[in-house]
Design an enzyme around this catalytic site. Structure first.
Site, mmCIF file in Angstrom:
data_model
loop_
_atom_site.group_PDB
_atom_site.id
_atom_site.type_symbol
_atom_site.label_atom_id
_atom_site.label_comp_id
_atom_site.label_asym_id
_atom_site.label_seq_id
_atom_site.Cartn_x
_atom_site.Cartn_y
_atom_site.Cartn_z
ATOM 1 N N TYR A 52 0.816 -1.216 0.000
ATOM 2 C CA TYR A 52 0.000 0.000 0.000
ATOM 3 C C TYR A 52 0.848 1.264 0.000
ATOM 4 O O TYR A 52 0.344 2.356 -0.266
ATOM 5 C CB TYR A 52 -0.940 0.025 1.220
ATOM 6 N N LYS B 236 3.426 -15.186 1.970
ATOM 7 C CA LYS B 236 3.386 -16.050 0.789
ATOM 8 C C LYS B 236 4.835 -16.325 0.383
ATOM 9 O O LYS B 236 5.288 -15.891 -0.689
ATOM 10 C CB LYS B 236 2.605 -15.359 -0.340
ATOM 11 N N ASP C 151 -2.875 -17.891 2.142
ATOM 12 C CA ASP C 151 -4.083 -18.506 1.565
ATOM 13 C C ASP C 151 -4.566 -19.660 2.442
ATOM 14 O O ASP C 151 -5.767 -19.845 2.647
ATOM 15 C CB ASP C 151 -3.862 -18.944 0.107
ATOM 16 N N ASP D 100 -5.145 -6.968 5.883
ATOM 17 C CA ASP D 100 -6.380 -6.279 5.514
ATOM 18 C C ASP D 100 -7.480 -7.317 5.250
ATOM 19 O O ASP D 100 -8.600 -7.228 5.770
ATOM 20 C CB ASP D 100 -6.084 -5.447 4.248
ATOM 21 N N ASP E 208 -10.548 -8.854 8.048
ATOM 22 C CA ASP E 208 -11.970 -8.724 7.698
ATOM 23 C C ASP E 208 -12.656 -10.090 7.750
ATOM 24 O O ASP E 208 -13.793 -10.201 8.198
ATOM 25 C CB ASP E 208 -12.127 -8.152 6.279
#
Ligand code: NAD
Length: 368
Positions: A145, A196, A229, A253, A257
């Site tokens: 970001y 990852k 994942d 992020d 959520d």
């Protein structure tokens, strides 16, 4: 120990339901001032669309400096359809990004707790979710970001290319991992670090640096590495296997959520963003509900104020050394839910529906 004179709280209600839910927080702070002589100094400022409407900027320098001077910032929410077409630098969420960046709020803490009274609000089976208590620690000021280069540029054949860069340094990884390990010490002593590393070099570095910090300073904490994942799947399959999860800005992020929704309602979930300790021992911090400005229900006095009230509780605990008062708020919330009071978003059969302000008043009556 925070000195009484330093108990400065800055309230930034923002947009949509922000002012409605922050009003209830203000009532609680005033209750503590009156009944417990805690002597909080409350200031308030405009942020997001509300600031743009008046000053043509999502946050003024004046409000920004107030945030720098306060012990903790408590924010409602920003944004709404009215501001969707503003140019990028004027958009309400730029205020949040500026506050996070300039206050150096690098660690975002999001508890995902399933209240026993609301176990049926989750889309998962009660046995999977009941008793859930996990903490997600998301790195907040680095990664994709903020990385450079970034932008959209023209390329051949009349096409365009969008560019964002994912970068992390040793220091950025270890300081957020340290927050996670310290939290785990006070919980169940387990940290799961997600990246990852199978496809990203920054992920390999993340894994190595978290492991090296654990080996040096946190030998007694159990550390598990998990691909992001897989973590997304495990959160749905068996969320209670986790204690503290630490991950980068992008994965955090999304995973936070997802974890939030395990518990059923956005209206119940608080968050804390913590900065580094400066040379005077002061840590900057911002507390906000996980939900947004909910323009669909704004102005109707039906929003759930609990997420913002629990954000105040986190502020008392993490920024003001007032653990006892934080617990008092948490217990008051539990007690009101035990009594069957519900705002519309968590309403179910045989419960009593109450407004935003009634919910705030009921929580205050339990503080007594
Ligand atoms: P949202 O969280 O505002 O709303 C999602 C749904 O949940 C809506 O149906 C809403 O009514 C409901 N909801 C949210 N909070 C609630 C509460 N306290 N009580 C009862 N119901 C509640 O998310 P969205 O609709 O995707 O976004 C709306 C606006 O908020 C957008 O402009 C978005 O950019 C902004 N936003 C701001 C923040 C922030 O300020 N940190 C975070 C997320 C979204």
């Amino acid at each position: 120990m925070i000195k009484v004179k330093d108990r400065k709280l800055l309230l930034l209600p923002g947009d949509g339901i922000g002012p409605e839910v922050v009003r209830e927080v203000r009532k609680i702070i005033e209750w503590f001032n009156k009944n417990k002589s805690l002597d909080f100094k409350i200031e308030e400022g405009l942020v997001g669309g509300a600031s743009y409407d008046k000053h043509k900027t999502p946050i003024t320098d004046e409000v920004f400096y107030k945030a720098l001077e306060s012990e903790a910032v408590i924010l409602g929410a920003v944004g709404g359809p009215k501001y969707d077409n503003l140019e990028f630098s004027k958009r309400p969420e730029r205020a949040l990004l500026k506050l996070r960046k300039e206050l150096k709020l690098f660690a975002n803490l999001r508890p995902a707790i399933c209240f026993k009274q609301l176990v049926d609000a989750s889309s998962l089976k009660p046995e999977i979710i009941s008793g859930l208590d996990i903490m997600i620690v998301r790195e907040l000021t680095g990664g994709i970001y903020f990385g450079e280069p970034r932008g959209i540029e023209p390329i051949e054949n009349n096409e365009r290319k969008g560019i964002n860069t994912h970068t992390y340094t040793t220091n950025e990884i270890q300081r957020v991992a340290r927050v996670a390990f310290d939290l785990a010490k006070k919980r169940k002593n387990k940290v799961t670090s997600c990246e990852k590393s199978n496809v990203m070099e920054a992920g390999i570095l993340w894994r190595e640096e978290v492991q090296s910090l654990k080996d040096k300073e946190y030998k007694k904490i159990e550390l598990e590495h998990m691909l992001a994942d897989n973590c997304a799947m495990q959160l749905l399959r068996n969320p209670k296997q986790f204690d503290v999860i630490v991950t980068d800005n992008l994965f955090g992020d999304i995973l936070s959520d997802e974890a939030a929704m395990l518990t059923g309602s956005l209206g119940l979930l608080p968050s804390a963003s913590l900065g580094a300790r400066d040379k005077n021992g002061k840590t900057r911090s911002m507390y906000e509900p996980v939900h947004g400005s909910a323009p669909d229900i704004a102005g109707k006095n039906i929003a759930n104020p609990i997420a913002t009230i629990l954000s105040l509780s986190m502020a008392l605990k993490y920024s003001l050394d007032l653990d006892k008062e934080a617990e008092q708020i948490d217990k008051a919330v539990q007690s009101v839910l035990d009594d069957g009071l519900r705002t519309k978003d968590i309403m179910s059969k045989n419960m009593k529906e109450v407004s935003t302000s009634d919910m705030g008043d009921a929580i205050i009556s339990k503080l007594k």
